[in-house]
Motif scaffolding. Structure first.
Motif, PDB file in Angstrom:
ATOM      1  N   ALA A 244       3.773  -2.206  -0.406  1.00  0.00           N
ATOM      2  CA  ALA A 244       2.617  -1.737  -1.282  1.00  0.00           C
ATOM      3  C   ALA A 244       2.966  -0.499  -2.206  1.00  0.00           C
ATOM      4  CB  ALA A 244       1.457  -1.804  -0.801  1.00  0.00           C
ATOM      5  N   LEU A 245       3.017   0.369  -1.293  1.00  0.00           N
ATOM      6  CA  LEU A 245       3.522   1.678  -1.685  1.00  0.00           C
ATOM      7  C   LEU A 245       4.371   1.701  -3.055  1.00  0.00           C
ATOM      8  CD1 LEU A 245       3.623   4.842   0.824  1.00  0.00           C
ATOM      9  CD2 LEU A 245       1.957   4.480  -1.116  1.00  0.00           C
ATOM     10  N   ALA A 246       5.488   1.400  -2.622  1.00  0.00           N
ATOM     11  CA  ALA A 246       6.498   1.216  -3.619  1.00  0.00           C
ATOM     12  C   ALA A 246       6.300   0.436  -5.127  1.00  0.00           C
ATOM     13  CB  ALA A 246       7.751   0.126  -3.296  1.00  0.00           C
ATOM     14  N   GLY A 247       5.026  -0.280  -4.849  1.00  0.00           N
ATOM     15  CA  GLY A 247       4.495  -0.880  -6.005  1.00  0.00           C
ATOM     16  C   GLY A 247       3.280  -0.398  -6.533  1.00  0.00           C
ATOM     17  N   GLY A 248       3.198   1.153  -6.110  1.00  0.00           N
ATOM     18  CA  GLY A 248       1.983   1.849  -6.470  1.00  0.00           C
ATOM     19  C   GLY A 248       0.819   1.400  -6.217  1.00  0.00           C
ATOM     20  N   LEU A 249       0.733   0.701  -4.736  1.00  0.00           N
ATOM     21  CA  LEU A 249      -0.447   0.072  -4.245  1.00  0.00           C
ATOM     22  C   LEU A 249      -0.757   0.899  -2.867  1.00  0.00           C
ATOM     23  CD1 LEU A 249      -0.273  -3.587  -4.855  1.00  0.00           C
ATOM     24  CD2 LEU A 249      -1.529  -2.153  -6.230  1.00  0.00           C
ATOM     25  N   ARG A 250      -2.014   1.081  -2.560  1.00  0.00           N
ATOM     26  CA  ARG A 250      -2.071   1.430  -1.213  1.00  0.00           C
ATOM     27  C   ARG A 250      -3.278   0.641  -0.515  1.00  0.00           C
ATOM     28  NH1 ARG A 250      -3.349   7.786  -1.398  1.00  0.00           N
ATOM     29  NH2 ARG A 250      -2.789   7.501   0.934  1.00  0.00           N
ATOM     30  N   TRP A 251      -2.901   0.312   0.879  1.00  0.00           N
ATOM     31  CA  TRP A 251      -3.741  -0.565   1.613  1.00  0.00           C
ATOM     32  C   TRP A 251      -4.772  -0.090   2.073  1.00  0.00           C
ATOM     33  CZ3 TRP A 251      -3.956  -5.681   2.150  1.00  0.00           C
ATOM     34  CH2 TRP A 251      -2.483  -6.696   1.707  1.00  0.00           C
ATOM     35  N   LYS A 252      -6.158  -0.343   1.913  1.00  0.00           N
ATOM     36  CA  LYS A 252      -7.322   0.417   2.459  1.00  0.00           C
ATOM     37  C   LYS A 252      -8.020  -0.655   3.104  1.00  0.00           C
ATOM     38  CE  LYS A 252      -6.744   4.449   0.727  1.00  0.00           C
ATOM     39  NZ  LYS A 252      -6.370   5.506   1.604  1.00  0.00           N
ATOM     40  N   LEU A 253      -8.696  -0.421   4.305  1.00  0.00           N
ATOM     41  CA  LEU A 253     -10.010  -1.437   4.815  1.00  0.00           C
ATOM     42  C   LEU A 253     -11.237  -1.457   4.109  1.00  0.00           C
ATOM     43  CD1 LEU A 253     -10.539  -3.422   6.957  1.00  0.00           C
ATOM     44  CD2 LEU A 253     -11.291  -1.698   8.357  1.00  0.00           C
ATOM     45  N   ILE A 254     -11.666  -2.136   3.347  1.00  0.00           N
ATOM     46  CA  ILE A 254     -12.570  -2.257   2.103  1.00  0.00           C
ATOM     47  C   ILE A 254     -13.608  -3.066   2.731  1.00  0.00           C
ATOM     48  CG2 ILE A 254     -13.334  -2.764   0.160  1.00  0.00           C
ATOM     49  CD1 ILE A 254     -11.358  -0.201   0.125  1.00  0.00           C
ATOM     50  N   GLY A 255     -14.879  -2.342   3.137  1.00  0.00           N
ATOM     51  CA  GLY A 255     -16.110  -3.318   3.125  1.00  0.00           C
ATOM     52  C   GLY A 255     -16.640  -3.308   1.814  1.00  0.00           C
ATOM     53  N   GLU A 256     -17.304  -4.584   1.631  1.00  0.00           N
ATOM     54  CA  GLU A 256     -17.611  -4.804  -0.009  1.00  0.00           C
ATOM     55  C   GLU A 256     -18.891  -5.852  -0.025  1.00  0.00           C
ATOM     56  OE1 GLU A 256     -14.457  -6.296  -2.399  1.00  0.00           O
ATOM     57  OE2 GLU A 256     -16.138  -6.347  -4.077  1.00  0.00           O
ATOM     58  N   VAL A 257     -19.904  -5.419  -0.873  1.00  0.00           N
ATOM     59  CA  VAL A 257     -20.915  -6.593  -1.064  1.00  0.00           C
ATOM     60  C   VAL A 257     -20.798  -6.418  -2.712  1.00  0.00           C
ATOM     61  CG1 VAL A 257     -23.272  -6.734  -0.791  1.00  0.00           C
ATOM     62  CG2 VAL A 257     -22.177  -4.991   0.911  1.00  0.00           C
ATOM     63  N   ARG A 258     -21.108  -7.781  -2.935  1.00  0.00           N
ATOM     64  CA  ARG A 258     -21.031  -7.942  -4.271  1.00  0.00           C
ATOM     65  C   ARG A 258     -22.264  -9.372  -4.579  1.00  0.00           C
ATOM     66  NH1 ARG A 258     -17.484  -6.819  -8.088  1.00  0.00           N
ATOM     67  NH2 ARG A 258     -16.047  -5.884  -6.731  1.00  0.00           N
ATOM     68  N   ARG A 259     -22.774  -8.914  -5.648  1.00  0.00           N
ATOM     69  CA  ARG A 259     -23.699  -9.831  -6.159  1.00  0.00           C
ATOM     70  C   ARG A 259     -22.986 -10.813  -7.311  1.00  0.00           C
ATOM     71  NH1 ARG A 259     -29.108  -9.018  -5.931  1.00  0.00           N
ATOM     72  NH2 ARG A 259     -28.619  -6.775  -6.490  1.00  0.00           N
ATOM     73  N   GLU A 260     -22.862 -12.093  -6.872  1.00  0.00           N
ATOM     74  CA  GLU A 260     -22.109 -13.077  -7.630  1.00  0.00           C
ATOM     75  C   GLU A 260     -22.864 -13.484  -8.962  1.00  0.00           C
ATOM     76  OE1 GLU A 260     -19.349 -13.374  -6.998  1.00  0.00           O
ATOM     77  OE2 GLU A 260     -18.870 -13.607  -4.750  1.00  0.00           O
TER      78      GLU A 260
END
Lengths: 348, 348
Positions: free
Chosen positions: A259-275
């Motif tokens: 991921a890092l090599a591709g410019g991405l960073r792993w994070k543990l994401i908690g998410e709530v979304r209104r569909e």
């Protein structure tokens, strides 16, 4: 100046930190327009202590672990939580016992007893808010008292109140957060080349991670916070078990490096979304974020929440998500909210 | 429901965005407990229009640039700012003219006239706040009206009010910010390999940067915002000219590449700090931040402010720092504050 009498339920790190601030810095509270006086303390280890004209905090803070309130005037070797909460001359009950992620007890009962006896409650305890928040808030409203719990999500860093008071008039469509410092620290150290277990051990050595890191690494700590954010900020009516949860336990060093090599960073994401159909989706999962994402740059044990709004786009707040003094500040911010309520009622 | 009559001073991007929201989304305001009605508009190009029972916003928003309010009932080809501000039946004057960084005029006069005639003022204009903020706030207090200016620092992203309302009881020791989106965008593009001039041209093509980018690149835009933060949040009494200011014009691609290689990121940082002797130091300068710094990860045209507090350490808020709708939201948040004041006065 108004004096608020406090009952401290639980006398561990957070409530001790609050007691130290009250002992050492009366000026901090005087500048807010009130005085705090502790009139009751209960604790599984110490027992209970009720002194209506104010407990000498210097003395009780100096008592070594293993000692008991027994023998002090108003002291008992038993916590006597229900009796103290219902009958002590406290205006505000400060609930800081441990969280049961199953039923929220004993904190749920502590909160109920306080509200039923006409006392305001402030708490840093995720359990009662995540599992019974709406019921307890309704009960508080019916009894004309405040139930405040800013510290349940990100310790003293304002999140719930920020969304409610600072984003008025905006439509909130999603909330994403890095809500567990340990897992964020571990992922950062994996970016620096450590393996998962190695990074967890390091976090334990530094005091970030519990001896049993399952709740941090497996996502169940974040799940409780996601349920709180969903219910409080997006008017959902969900339980923690409704939050689809995946932890970081299966993220490998290879995943992180790739991921890092591709410019991405792993994070543990908690998410709530209104569909689009109005339903609420709530998840906890590792996500490889692009560099421009507002949460991609949150490093170390720092926590953050990003609010997706209609007029402003993303507004993000970051800060500590743990720590005894940091969490005690959440209680102070809750007491400020109680005071605003009380002063408003006095004026009206 | 309370109705607030507004006078819009300046009918450019920001006030037009506000007018569009009022026209299209009355429900957004109804949910806040009030209705907004525009009873006056003044603008250098259009002239002035006063209609006490409410201007038809659809019609005036449809008028092409180059046309005039002359000939409309209550219309004039001249802006007549003083007469409109003093004598129109507005409750709230919405000041969104241009900022003069030298004397803050004509906005300073607009604000004064409004306050003197007992009207609340909300503004997104840095000039009057940076140059005459304390004097105008005192005048407002003396006249029993509100002077609100959340948008002067980071458009609709809450900063001033967040510090004042969400960090109560904390000692604020320093405020550091990325307060100019153009310069932050340019530095980011330089990290991607562009030269300074090339990056500025790109920002101009994308509409971030002005034709004359001096205020953005040279730091004078940030200087005004630092003066506001110093005076509002650290009780300083400084003028923008007291802020030691260095822009990013001398940062080279080599500087940026060398920093990146060492894990550092150049950012244009506006900072206010309370020194140990109690004095206030205020600066604008490029700083190479380490990866763990709360502002190091702020990318693109995003703005951010990091508050250094005694109990919480760093608490950081990031979000948009410009944009017509984003800035119009700042006015809405200011009107919410006016409404809280009015409702509080009604109750008392």
């Amino acid at each position: 100046m108004t004096t608020y009498n406090l009952a401290l339920i639980g006398f561990g790190g957070v409530n001790r930190a609050l007691a130290e601030l009250i002992r050492d810095e009366p000026g901090r509270f005087a500048s807010l327009g009130f005085e705090l006086r502790v009139v009751a303390i209960t604790d599984l280890a110490f027992g209970s202590l009720v002194q209506g004209d104010g407990i000498d905090l210097a003395s009780v803070l100096a008592m070594p672990r293993g000692s008991s309130f027994e023998g002090l005037p108003g002291g008992s070797p038993d916590p006597r939580n229900e009796d103290v909460i219902r009958n002590s001359p406290a205006d505000v009950v400060v609930e800081a016992t441990f969280t049961s992620p199953i039923d929220g007890e004993p904190a749920v009962s502590h909160v109920k007893w306080a509200i039923e006896s006409g006392k305001h409650v402030v708490t840093t305890n995720k359990g009662p808010v995540a599992l019974r928040g709406q019921e307890l808030s309704t009960l508080a409203a019916e009894n004309g008292v405040r139930f405040e719990y800013e510290g349940a999500v990100m310790s003293g860093t304002p999140v719930i109140r920020l969304a409610q008071k600072m984003l008025g008039g905006l439509e909130l469509n999603a909330v994403q957060g890095i809500l567990n410092g340990t897992s964020n620290y571990v992922l950062g150290r994996m970016e620096a080349g450590l393996g998962l277990d190695e990074a967890i051990s390091e976090a334990q050595d530094l005091g970030f991670a519990e001896a049993d890191p399952t709740a941090d690494i497996g996502g169940s700590d974040v799940r409780l916070k996601v349920a709180i954010l969903a219910n409080e900020l997006l008017d959902a009516n969900i339980r923690p078990s409704d939050v689809e949860t995946t932890g970081i336990q299966d993220i490998t060093s290879d995943d992180v490096a790739q991921a890092l090599a591709g410019g991405l960073r792993w994070k543990l994401i908690g998410e709530v979304r209104r569909e689009d159909d109005g339903s609420i989706a709530a998840t906890v999962q590792p996500v490889a974020l692009p560099a421009g994402h507002p949460l991609a740059g949150i490093s170390g044990a720092t926590n953050a929440v990003s609010f997706t709004t209609d007029l402003l786009g993303a507004v993000t707040v970051s800060g500590p998500g743990a720590g005894r003094v940091e969490t005690a500040y959440a209680l102070i911010s809750d007491i400020i909210a109680v005071d605003e309520f009380v002063q408003g009622a006095v004026r009206a």
